[in-house]
Motif scaffolding. Structure first.
Motif, PDB file in Angstrom:
ATOM      1  N   PHE A 199      -2.066 -19.866  10.048  1.00 28.20           N
ATOM      2  CA  PHE A 199      -2.055 -18.652   9.230  1.00 28.20           C
ATOM      3  C   PHE A 199      -3.408 -18.447   8.569  1.00 28.20           C
ATOM      4  O   PHE A 199      -3.958 -17.328   8.573  1.00 28.20           O
ATOM      5  CB  PHE A 199      -0.956 -18.769   8.160  1.00 28.20           C
ATOM      6  N   TYR A 209      -0.043 -17.761   1.632  1.00 23.59           N
ATOM      7  CA  TYR A 209       0.946 -18.379   2.527  1.00 23.59           C
ATOM      8  C   TYR A 209       1.957 -19.214   1.741  1.00 23.59           C
ATOM      9  O   TYR A 209       3.171 -19.145   1.986  1.00 23.59           O
ATOM     10  CB  TYR A 209       0.251 -19.256   3.560  1.00 23.59           C
ATOM     11  N   LEU A 256      -2.891  -8.471   6.636  1.00 26.65           N
ATOM     12  CA  LEU A 256      -1.639  -9.229   6.751  1.00 26.65           C
ATOM     13  C   LEU A 256      -0.756  -8.725   7.889  1.00 26.65           C
ATOM     14  O   LEU A 256      -0.047  -9.520   8.519  1.00 26.65           O
ATOM     15  CB  LEU A 256      -0.878  -9.188   5.433  1.00 26.65           C
ATOM     16  N   SER A 257      -0.799  -7.432   8.180  1.00 25.72           N
ATOM     17  CA  SER A 257       0.025  -6.932   9.285  1.00 25.72           C
ATOM     18  C   SER A 257      -0.425  -7.556  10.606  1.00 25.72           C
ATOM     19  O   SER A 257       0.407  -7.889  11.466  1.00 25.72           O
ATOM     20  CB  SER A 257      -0.048  -5.405   9.360  1.00 25.72           C
ATOM     21  N   PHE A 308       0.691 -11.285  10.475  1.00 29.39           N
ATOM     22  CA  PHE A 308       2.138 -11.393  10.659  1.00 29.39           C
ATOM     23  C   PHE A 308       2.540 -11.185  12.121  1.00 29.39           C
ATOM     24  O   PHE A 308       3.512 -11.778  12.599  1.00 29.39           O
ATOM     25  CB  PHE A 308       2.863 -10.373   9.777  1.00 29.39           C
ATOM     26  N   MET A 319       1.796 -14.339  13.924  1.00 29.77           N
ATOM     27  CA  MET A 319       2.799 -15.309  13.482  1.00 29.77           C
ATOM     28  C   MET A 319       4.144 -15.048  14.139  1.00 29.77           C
ATOM     29  O   MET A 319       4.879 -15.989  14.506  1.00 29.77           O
ATOM     30  CB  MET A 319       2.918 -15.239  11.958  1.00 29.77           C
ATOM     31  N   ALA A 320       4.509 -13.773  14.326  1.00 33.68           N
ATOM     32  CA  ALA A 320       5.773 -13.413  14.979  1.00 33.68           C
ATOM     33  C   ALA A 320       5.787 -13.923  16.418  1.00 33.68           C
ATOM     34  O   ALA A 320       6.803 -14.437  16.906  1.00 33.68           O
ATOM     35  CB  ALA A 320       5.965 -11.903  14.948  1.00 33.68           C
ATOM     36  N   TYR A 347      12.903 -12.988  10.219  1.00 29.50           N
ATOM     37  CA  TYR A 347      11.473 -13.102   9.898  1.00 29.50           C
ATOM     38  C   TYR A 347      10.843 -11.709   9.796  1.00 29.50           C
ATOM     39  O   TYR A 347      10.110 -11.412   8.853  1.00 29.50           O
ATOM     40  CB  TYR A 347      10.754 -13.925  10.974  1.00 29.50           C
ATOM     41  N   VAL A 388       8.922  -9.984   6.530  1.00 36.91           N
ATOM     42  CA  VAL A 388       7.536  -9.504   6.469  1.00 36.91           C
ATOM     43  C   VAL A 388       7.499  -7.979   6.264  1.00 36.91           C
ATOM     44  O   VAL A 388       6.539  -7.448   5.690  1.00 36.91           O
ATOM     45  CB  VAL A 388       6.734  -9.911   7.722  1.00 36.91           C
ATOM     46  N   GLU A 389       8.545  -7.295   6.714  1.00 37.89           N
ATOM     47  CA  GLU A 389       8.615  -5.857   6.451  1.00 37.89           C
ATOM     48  C   GLU A 389       8.737  -5.602   4.950  1.00 37.89           C
ATOM     49  O   GLU A 389       8.131  -4.671   4.417  1.00 37.89           O
ATOM     50  CB  GLU A 389       9.815  -5.238   7.179  1.00 37.89           C
ATOM     51  N   TYR A 402       7.535  -7.554   2.672  1.00 38.78           N
ATOM     52  CA  TYR A 402       6.204  -7.853   2.138  1.00 38.78           C
ATOM     53  C   TYR A 402       5.254  -6.666   2.349  1.00 38.78           C
ATOM     54  O   TYR A 402       4.520  -6.268   1.431  1.00 38.78           O
ATOM     55  CB  TYR A 402       5.635  -9.103   2.803  1.00 38.78           C
TER      56      TYR A 402
END
Length: 363
Positions: free
Chosen positions: A27, A56, A88-89, A92, A95-96, A116, A120-121, A123
């Motif tokens: 991350f 994080y 961050l988008s 993320f 990360m997805a 997940y 994050v949505e 966030y």
């Protein structure tokens, strides 16, 4: 801001604790990459890593609710011109992908990926809220500054009028024909200026309309709103002052409004639009339309109308579209007038000016 209950999502994702505990370094690396790619802020790699580690830990320790802290962080980042939401988008999304691979290897239910993405949505929605509030705060500050500036400008103008008491020229437009009234100052009450317009054709003035004021020795033109008009006593009350150029003076061609609107047909892509011409010049027309579907600024239309028995068929370009109640006013510039077209329109405009002047003398 109102807190969203993230506990059900935390409870679900906590079962994949090994992934989130081991993913911190990945991350941080992703955050560093996209921060340097998206942001123009000059920060050392060490400071960016420290920032991302804190983010994080707060977002994926699954303890407490981090939304208020994320909101505050978003505001600070936007104030320093850092698109934290954009960064961050991207992180993320990476990360997805990695989380999906983890679930496949572990033969886990896809529900965990769904949870997940829901997390994050939440966030990202929080960062969107921070961005909206930041922009609104800027707009409020700008509005406040403009109000203060206009108040200062208004006071300056009133002070000038207080000194320049005589030969104050008030300009209004009667059917697009300029009419200049030479007035003098009677008195000033707070933000209202009382002018003597008894020697003018003062019936052209209308309450709540804007007029322009010119003063000898002042290069700028003043715009003011008609607060009140007493036609019998010839007293014009102006308020809401600001410096403003006269739009009509920038026009290349003399424009006149029509006493009786002329039907016009606009065509684009095989579709016809019926309208009424409100004003005309050699440069173009102002048209009232009830249907503007598929019309937009910059597009070309074929124009056909009859002027004094002569049919004008010309290409036009839409310069502006302004909704007025249930209709839309369109400004359309002529693109290929023939010499004969120009002659016909020019003669019509001249004749219409004389009609307007005659009507003005009858007021």
């Amino acid at each position: 801001m109102a807190e969203q209950d993230l506990n059900p999502l935390y409870k679900s994702l906590s079962t994949e604790k090994d992934f989130f505990e081991n993913y911190r370094e990945k991350f941080v690396d992703s955050f560093l990459k996209y921060f340097k790619k998206i942001s123009n802020m000059d920060l050392s790699d060490e400071r960016i890593r420290t920032l991302s580690e804190g983010i994080y830990k707060r977002l994926f320790s699954f303890q407490g609710n981090p939304l208020d802290e994320l909101y505050s962080l978003g505001l600070k980042m936007y104030e320093t011109k850092v698109d934290i939401r954009g960064i961050l988008s991207k992180v993320f999304m990476v990360m997805a992908r990695d989380f999906l691979e983890h679930l496949i290897q572990k033969e886990k239910d896809i529900m965990f990926l769904k949870n997940y993405l829901t997390l994050v949505e939440a966030y990202l929605d929080t960062l969107d809220k921070a961005n909206i509030d930041y922009v609104e705060s800027l707009q409020e500050k700008l509005t406040s500054i403009l109000k203060e500036k206009k108040a200062d400008q208004t006071q300056t103008i009133i002070d000038i009028l207080r000194v320049k008491k005589e030969n104050i020229k008030v300009i209004d437009y009667f059917y697009e024909v300029p009419v200049t009234c030479s007035s003098r100052l009677l008195r000033i009450e707070e933000k209202n200026v009382f002018l003597d317009v008894s020697r003018c054709v003062n019936k052209i003035f209308e309450k709540d309309h804007y007029v322009f004021v010119k003063i000898d020795g002042l290069s700028k033109t003043i715009k003011g709103k008609v607060e009140e008009i007493n036609y019998d006593k010839g007293i014009l009350v102006l308020t809401d002052f600001e410096y403003s150029p006269i739009p009509q003076e920038k026009r290349r061609y003399i424009r006149v409004r029509l006493s009786q609107k002329i039907p016009v047909i606009l065509t684009r892509g095989g579709k016809e639009y019926n309208g009424l011409i409100d004003d005309i010049s050699i440069g173009g027309i102002g048209v009232f339309l009830t249907d503007t579907q598929d019309l937009e600024v910059g597009v070309y239309v074929d124009i056909v109308f009859v002027l004094d028995g002569y049919t004008i068929d010309v290409l036009g370009q839409i310069r502006y579209l302004s909704p007025i109640g249930r209709v839309t006013r369109a400004g359309i510039g002529f693109m290929n007038l023939t010499a004969r077209d120009e002659e016909i329109i020019g003669e019509f405009v001249t004749k219409r000016q004389f009609e307007i002047l005659k009507k003005l003398r009858q007021l």
